[in-house]
Motif scaffolding. Sequence first.
Motif, short mmCIF file in Angstrom:
data_model
loop_
_atom_site.label_atom_id
_atom_site.label_comp_id
_atom_site.label_asym_id
_atom_site.label_seq_id
_atom_site.Cartn_x
_atom_site.Cartn_y
_atom_site.Cartn_z
N LYS A 5 -43.09 31.09 16.33
CA LYS A 5 -42.11 30.66 17.34
C LYS A 5 -41.34 29.44 16.84
CE LYS A 5 -41.81 29.52 22.23
NZ LYS A 5 -42.55 29.27 23.45
N PHE A 6 -42.02 28.48 16.21
CA PHE A 6 -41.39 27.28 15.66
C PHE A 6 -40.39 27.65 14.57
CE2 PHE A 6 -41.37 24.00 12.35
CZ PHE A 6 -40.79 22.95 13.06
N PHE A 8 -38.88 30.54 14.11
CA PHE A 8 -37.77 31.28 14.72
C PHE A 8 -36.78 30.32 15.39
CE2 PHE A 8 -35.90 33.49 18.39
CZ PHE A 8 -35.19 34.46 17.70
N ILE A 9 -37.29 29.37 16.15
CA ILE A 9 -36.41 28.40 16.84
C ILE A 9 -35.67 27.54 15.82
CG2 ILE A 9 -36.40 26.38 18.37
CD1 ILE A 9 -38.63 27.77 19.97
N THR A 10 -36.37 27.13 14.77
CA THR A 10 -35.74 26.31 13.73
C THR A 10 -34.60 27.07 13.05
OG1 THR A 10 -37.85 25.19 13.34
CG2 THR A 10 -36.16 24.97 11.65
N LEU A 12 -32.93 29.57 14.29
CA LEU A 12 -31.87 29.76 15.28
C LEU A 12 -31.02 28.50 15.44
CD1 LEU A 12 -30.70 31.77 17.35
CD2 LEU A 12 -32.23 30.76 19.03
N VAL A 13 -31.67 27.34 15.50
CA VAL A 13 -30.93 26.08 15.66
C VAL A 13 -30.08 25.81 14.42
CG1 VAL A 13 -31.23 23.56 15.80
CG2 VAL A 13 -32.52 25.07 17.33
N TRP A 15 -28.86 27.99 12.36
CA TRP A 15 -27.77 28.96 12.33
C TRP A 15 -26.66 28.55 13.29
CZ3 TRP A 15 -25.94 32.57 15.98
CH2 TRP A 15 -25.06 33.51 15.47
#
Length: 82
Positions: A5-6, A8-10, A12-13, A15
């Motif tokens: 999850k970390f 993926f969020i990283t 996404l941010v 990008w």
Amino acid sequence: MALVKFIFITILVLWLIRMLIRLILPMLFNNLASKMQSQATGQQQQRRPKPEGSISIDYMPPKPDQSKTDKLGDFVDYEEVK
């Protein structure tokens, strides 16, 4: 699961930041370039054409002080003895 999850969020941010930079930076550079161009044209318009033959001096070096003596000393004539 927290690590995935970390990551993926990283991703996404990062990008989203990349996309925002691609949108915002060209606008900033165009704005900066137009400001610089307007300043350059403003400076050219402020200059007045000089009449032919006129001379302007931008820098004048300071004159040496005449009261100081020569630091090399006195010149002495000599004869070569053989």
